[in-house]
Structure formats: structure tokens, C-alpha cells
Scaffold this active site. Structure first.
Site, short mmCIF file in Angstrom:
data_model
loop_
_atom_site.label_atom_id
_atom_site.label_comp_id
_atom_site.label_asym_id
_atom_site.label_seq_id
_atom_site.Cartn_x
_atom_site.Cartn_y
_atom_site.Cartn_z
CG ASN A 286 58.09 -73.66 28.16
OD1 ASN A 286 57.47 -73.47 29.21
ND2 ASN A 286 59.37 -73.39 28.00
CG HIS B 154 40.73 -58.09 40.51
ND1 HIS B 154 41.49 -59.06 41.12
CD2 HIS B 154 40.63 -58.47 39.22
CE1 HIS B 154 41.85 -59.97 40.23
NE2 HIS B 154 41.33 -59.65 39.07
CG HIS B 155 34.42 -59.19 41.59
ND1 HIS B 155 33.17 -58.78 41.14
CD2 HIS B 155 34.62 -58.54 42.77
CE1 HIS B 155 32.64 -57.94 42.01
NE2 HIS B 155 33.50 -57.77 43.00
CD GLU B 156 40.96 -64.89 39.20
OE1 GLU B 156 40.28 -65.88 38.88
OE2 GLU B 156 41.49 -64.12 38.38
CD GLU C 141 42.14 -64.64 33.26
OE1 GLU C 141 43.18 -63.97 33.09
OE2 GLU C 141 41.28 -64.35 34.11
CD GLU D 90 47.81 -61.14 30.86
OE1 GLU D 90 46.93 -62.01 30.83
OE2 GLU D 90 47.69 -60.03 30.32
#
Length: 699
Positions: free
Chosen positions: A188, A408-410, A479, A503
Site C-alpha cells: 500500500n 512534457h511528454h506523458e 518511469e 512526489e
């Protein structure tokens, strides 16, 4: 300076079964041998003490037999390399690359196939890789397993995270080897996607300490066209086996000779500072393939980012529940969207006022409403802004203020979609003068069935760096698979996240106080990390009284992280208004450099503390960062790194006398004094605290 010595020797298979190579200091010895059945094995010692006991080598093939046994030695070659190279950006201006190399050429008696095993012995450790030469009997082939083993000598203290093929975003566990069990950790933890491979599967880099005080680290370098290596612990033994991440149909790597595997690395020292300061991983990568690197620049930036994590605003424009899918198909604004033209101008003003280089804006482009968790392929086109974000107006305003915008490239995990749109996205960046982009890979991967750490994704992350280089642009991946030194080969791969970053403190159980004392011994060995430090408003109940989350450090430690967590791309991650309230402490973030001429690791103990001093690449200024875990710490450090004959004005940002990461995190004090290289400075760190110091020469 460059000095290379070659010694070439040829042996017949029945005459020789063992060879050895030593580090330049002769403190580390690696012995290679063939068993009676022709199995290749190795062992490693440090100062005549066994470190790695006899361990198997070799690879298994999907068809046509394995390359694990029945070998004889065709030839042996040794050489010495001693040279120095200059990184484009780095912790120091010059990096020494000095090692002794042993290459064992093997042939398989029954098949005639050939494989070379290359060993390198550095003063801080050893490395080995498999080299598959061009040959008629081994052309295209599929790796089904790698048999590399690390047979350790005892039940070492170990800092580990689970062998998750999709994420490294875990807090570290500190246990003995024998106590490793991924089923006993708290899941969790805020990680949305988990693909843990087994009860005893863990990730590299794996940091360890033996009962007699030796520091060991198992990692890899130069992962190119190959999956990431995780580690299988053999229960009831102190043995680790390589565990390659599979693709969607279970294969590990598709190769064609001539080719090589990544390097498998073992760092060894009785001084933890040797591990954390090692450049062995970088040295094992190829030199820069970018001829003109003048456009690769370090950056200090702010951005529309943390306000989404604390709930002040959102990435999406229309809300994720029903607005996008309304009957008329129109996006209806919720009023909480963060990436607006006006809000971005506010950050640009703040950056310009305080001497920052750039502004990052997340959530500027359409598509954020309904993709997360839906395994949706065509989410973003990376070129279409939301109605309230005017690309040209923002660009013109930033340009007028001398500020660069960071794109920003998500990707939403859809790498196939990203590759289809990549050139158009990069052309847009060039059109508006964006020098860099932050990429993200949240969620399950498309092509479906692939993992973040598999060969397909490793190739994708490396391809993106190369394609950005074609456009003279820099990339910072989040990521992604964890770096293994590829930033030497493509220095425009300026930073990556690939670990549990800041974060998580905003909306989960966060990062424990020891977290930042472990990352330099693990994740940062492979390359700079975009950790996004600088959070001053520590407790999230500042934004919502019902929130209990917080950053698990003191404010002073947040300053120290700019020195201890190396990156040429550093974010002042908090909101502008929070920095305005603590402007005296914010001065350190404004002053601190991000590219370095020299670095001195003064104190180090994984999981406990770290003290680093660094010299700005372009001035005579020095900066010091010291951090501790959940325990308060007092220590005295020598300032011998300063230039003799010079006086310096030292500005010390330290924890207040009653500071504590949990109970009183924002208590700090600032002290100024004159010092020289003959002096010592007393560092007083609260629990979860730290100290940051700037040293400016007095003319």
C-alpha cells in the site's frame, strides 16, 4: 593522457583451464576457470579475502542448445587501459578510466560455436560481459536465460527493493540477505502498477555490507538491446542469479552476432565512499556519439507540477469523470486546470526574477481526462494544447524574460503511440525553442504484454535519446528503466527518475528519512536522477486540513539534497509562494550550481548518512550537502578541499536546535562565517535532517 598496453597470448584448449586478472592496485583479483565439464566459472577476492565464491557463467538459448558447458579455451588476451576523459556534464571535469582486462575466447567442442567472456578489473570492482563474435554457427539467436551467478560469502546486510518488472518506485528495505521476502513488504505504497516477479526476486543495483565491514554492490552497465537484469536469491543460500525481464511471449533477448551483453558489475571496498563516488558504470559505456555537444546545457528549473500533487490543481482540463464524454463531445473546463497560460506566466515571472533557466509545464496538452488505468493506446498526440494554454503566447512571453520552456511528454505507457508521433512532437519543440522535454511512462505498456524493463522498452528509451539528439534536444525520462550509464554515450539523456521520487510524499506513505541516503549507492550509480527536491511546505495539511501526508525530511535537508543527489537538471519543486515565505533559505537553491568541476565524498554510510562537497565547474565556489536518516547526527568535517591561501565566506543552512523531520521540520537557522582550508566545521543535523553550505571566495 592515454596509455594502453597490450599482451596477446594463444593457448590450446587442453593446455589451460584457469586465468586471472588483478585491479591496477592489485587489491582485487578475479580468477576464471573451466570445470571438468567445460563450465565457465569465476571467483573474486579483495585483499586476499574471498568476496564472490566460485560462480557459474553462460547463457541459455531458446533453440540449438546452450552456451553454458562443453567449452575449451582457444585463446587468452590481456591488456591495460589508463586514460582520462571529459564528461559533457558531470560530478567532475575529468574521469579516470584505469583497468586491466582479460578476454577468454571459448569454443564449444560439440557445436563449434564461439563466445568470448571479457573481464575488467578496476580498483573499485570488477565487470564481465558476454561477447558473441560473428560466426556461421551463431547468427540470429534468442536468449532464454542468463546463467550469471554471484555466490556470496555470508549473510550480508542488504538494501533492496522488489524485482518489479514495471517499477523501481519502492522505498528500500534494510535486511539480511536471508531475510529478503517480497511478500512481507507493504504494497500500500502509492505504486499504481506492480509486476513483482517472485518472493525472492529483487532489483539491482543491490547494495550490501558484510559483517566484517566490506561494502559490495551488484549492478550492470551499458544495457543496450538487452533487458534489465534483476536478481534471484536462492533460498537458504547466499547466492544470487541473474533474472532477465521477459517480453510478451516469454523470450528475453533477440540478438544477432556480432553483439555483446551488458556488463555485470561487482563493486568492492572497505570504504563506502569508494562505492558512492565510483565512475565505473560510466566508464563501461561507450564514449559520446554526439560530435557537437555545445547545445547540451545544465538547467535549474521550476514548474507547474507540485501543485497537482498537493491537490491545488489538476493535469486534466475537463475532469476525469464525465466531462469529456458528454453528449456533445465537448471538453468542459472544471476550473482546476493548472497548465493555463496565465498560471504559466506566473511561473515564468518567478523563474526570471530568481535566476532560473527554465519552466516545466505538465498537463498542457489534450488527453488527460480518461486514460489512466484504461490501457488506452491513442491518448496524446504531443502537439495539441488545451484551449486555455496558448503555446505561442507562452513561448513569446518566456523568450521576452530570457526563460526556456521545458516540454512534457506523458506517453501513458503507450510507447508505440509515442514513437508514431515523436518526430512531430520534436518539430514542435524546435519551432517554439524548447531545449528539453520530460517524458513519462505511467501505466501498463503498449505494445501490450511488454514490461518497462524488457528489451523492447530498453530499446525504446535509448532510441528516444538518440532521436532527441538528432534534433539537438535533451530528454529527462520518468518511469523508465533505470539508467546504466547511457548518458555517457548520449549526454543529451540529461537525467531520469527511475526510482521513488519526491512526489510520493504528496499523496502516499512517502519516502522514509533513510531513502535519500541509499539512492546515491544504488540508483545514482547509473546516472543523474531528477529527484525534484526543494519542498519547503513539508506537511500536506497546509493544503487540506484532512491530509496527513508529509515530506519525511527537514527543510534544511531539502537544501542539502541539491548537493547529495547529483543531477545537471535540478528542479525547485515547491510552489513560488512557498519560496517567497522562506526567501532566506531559498537563497541556497538560487545559488547552488548543477554542473561540477570536482566532487569530494567526505562521509558515507548507506542507509545512515552522506556528506559531499562539490566545486562549481565555472567558478571557485564550493557547495556542501550533508544528510542523515531518522537519527540525529553530529559530525565535524575538514574543509581541506578548499583552495589553500584563499578565504571563503561560508553560509551555513542548518536545522534549528529543536528541528525534527516529523514534529518540527521547518525549523532552520542560517549562519555566516569566514573559513579557510585549515578549518573544520561542526555539522548538527536533526532527525531526518541535513546541512547545506555555500563557500564563496573572499577577494
Amino acid at each position: 593522457m592515454k596509455r594502453i598496453a597490450f599482451i596477446g597470448l594463444l593457448f590450446l584448449g587442453f593446455q589451460v583451464t584457469a586465468q586471472s586478472v588483478q585491479s591496477p592496485s592489485k587489491q582485487i583479483t578475479l580468477n576464471f576457470s573451466l570445470s571438468k565439464n567445460g563450465n565457465p566459472t569465476y571467483e573474486v577476492s579483495y585483499k586476499n579475502k574471498p568476496i564472490v565464491l566460485n560462480s557459474r557463467l553462460g547463457v541459455k538459448l531458446k533453440s540449438g542448445g546452450d552456451l553454458t558447458a562443453d567449452f575449451s579455451i582457444d585463446s587468452v588476451r590481456q591488456r591495460t587501459i589508463n586514460e582520462t576523459w571529459k564528461p559533457v556534464l558531470g560530478e567532475q571535469s575529468n574521469i579516470k578510466d584505469n583497468y586491466n582486462e582479460l578476454t577468454i575466447a571459448l569454443s564449444q567442442k560439440t557445436t563449434g560455436r564461439r563466445i568470448n567472456i571479457i573481464f575488467k578489473a578496476f580498483d573499485e570492482g570488477v565487470a564481465f560481459r558476454y561477447d558473441f563474435p560473428k560466426q556461421a554457427k551463431l547468427d540470429y539467436f534468442i536468449i532464454s536465460d542468463e546463467m550469471s551467478e554471484f555466490n556470496l560469502t555470508g549473510d550480508h546486510k542488504t538494501f533492496w527493493i522488489p524485482g518489479d518488472f514495471d517499477s523501481q518506485e519502492y522505498a528500500y528495505n534494510e535486511t539480511k540477505l536471508s531475510e529478503i521476502n517480497t511478500e512481507k513488504i507493504d504494497l500500500n505504497n502509492g505504486i499504481g502498477l506492480k509486476s513483482i516477479a517472485g518472493k525472492h526476486v529483487i532489483q539491482s543495483p543491490l547494495m550490501m555490507k558484510s559483517t566484517d565491514g566490506l561494502y559490495l554492490n551488484i549492478f550492470e552497465a551499458a544495457v543496450v538491446n538487452y533487458p534489465i537484469m534483476h536478481l534471484d536469491l536462492v533460498p537458504n543460500e547466499f547466492k544470487l542469479k541473474s533474472r532477465l525481464v521477459p517480453n510478451a511471449i516469454g523470450d528475453k533477448a533477440y540478438l544477432q552476432a556480432p553483439c555483446v551483453s551488458p556488463w555485470r558489475t561487482i563493486m568492492i571496498s572497505d570504504d563506502a565512499r569508494d562505492i558512492v563516488s565510483s565512475k565505473m558504470i560510466l566508464n563501461l559505456n561507450e564514449p559520446s556519439k554526439i560530435e557537437d555537444t555545445s547545445w547540451i546545457k545544465p538547467m535549474k528549473y521550476v514548474g507547474v507540477w507540485w501543485e497537482m500533487h498537493v491537490g491545488k490543481s489538476t493535469w486534466d482540463y475537463a475532469g476525469s469523470q464525465n466531462a469529456q464524454n458528454a453528449a456533445d463531445g465537448q471538453l468542459k473546463p472544471t476550473g482546476k486546470h493548472g497548465a493555463t497560460t496565465e498560471n504559466t506566466k506566473r511561473y515564468i515571472d518567478f523563474a526570471a526574477k530568481n535566476g532560473f533557466d527554465g519552466v516545466l509545464v505538465e498537463g498542457w496538452n489534450v488527453g488527460w481526462e480518461d486514460w489512466f488505468g484504461n490501457w488506452k493506446e491513442d491518448v496524446f498526440d504531443f502537439t495539441t494544447p488545451y484551449p486555455d494554454f496558448d503555446l505561442k503566447a507562452v513561448n513569446d512571453y518566456a523568450k521576452s524574460k530570457g526563460i526556456k520552456m521545458i516540454m512534457h511528454h506523458e506517453t501513458s505507457g503507450s510507447v508505440a503511440n509515442y514513437e508514431r508521433h515523436l518526430d512531430r512532437a520534436l518539430e514542435l519543440m524546435k519551432k517554439y525553442g524548447y531545449p528539453a522535454a520530460k517524458s513519462g511512462y505511467v501505466g501498463r505498456i503498449i505494445p501490450r504484454g511488454e514490461f518497462h524493463d524488457g528489451q523492447t522498452l530498453v530499446n525504446h528509451f535509448n532510441f528516444v535519446a538518440r532521436r532527441f539528439a538528432d534534433y539537438k534536444l535533451m530528454v529527462n525520462s520518468h518511469e523508465s528503466s533505470r539508467p546504466t550509464g547511457y548518458s555517457r554515450t548520449y549526454p543529451n539523456y540529461i537525467a531520469a527518475e527511475a526510482a521513488r521520487g519526491t512526489e510520493f510524499n504528496g499523496w502516499s506513505n512517502g519516502n522514509p528519512p533513510m531513502h535519500e541516503t541509499i539512492l546515491p549507492f544504488t540508483r545514482l550509480l547509473g546516472g543523474p536522477m531528477d529527484y525534484t527536491p526543494g519542498i519547503f511546505e513539508i506537511k500536506m495539511n497546509h493544503y487540506d486540513p484532512k491530509k496527513t501526508e508529509q515530506v519525511h525530511t527537514t527543510l534544511a535537508k531539502q537544501l542539502a539534497l541539491y548537493v547529495t543527489m547529483y543531477s545537471p537538471l535540478q528542479m525547485a519543486a515547491d510552489l513560488p509562494e512557498n519560496y517567497d515565505r522562506y526567501s532566506d533559505a531559498f537563497q541556497f537553491i538560487k545559488d547552488v550550481a548543477v554542473d561540477w568541476q570536482d566532487s569530494k565524498y567526505l562521509e558515507a554510510e548507506p542507509g545512515d548518512y552522506l556528506t559531499v562537497a562539490r566545486k562549481d565547474k565555472h567558478s571557485e565556489k564550493w557547495f556542501l550537502g550533508a544528510i542523515t536518516d531518522e537519527n540525529a547526527r553530529r559530525t565535524k568535517v575538514s574543509l581541506a578541499f578548499l583552495t589553500p591561501g584563499k578565504k571563503y565566506r561560508a553560509i551555513i543552512y542548518q536545522d534549528g536546535k529543536k528541528a525534527h523531520w516529523q514534529n518540527n521540520p521547518k525549523s532552520y537557522e542560517i549562519i555566516a562565517k569566514t573559513v579557510t582550508y585549515k578549518d573544520f566545521i561542526q555539522l548538527n543535523m536533526a532527525a531526518g535532517g541535513g546541512t547545506a553550505i555555500s563557500f564563496e571566495p573572499i577577494n
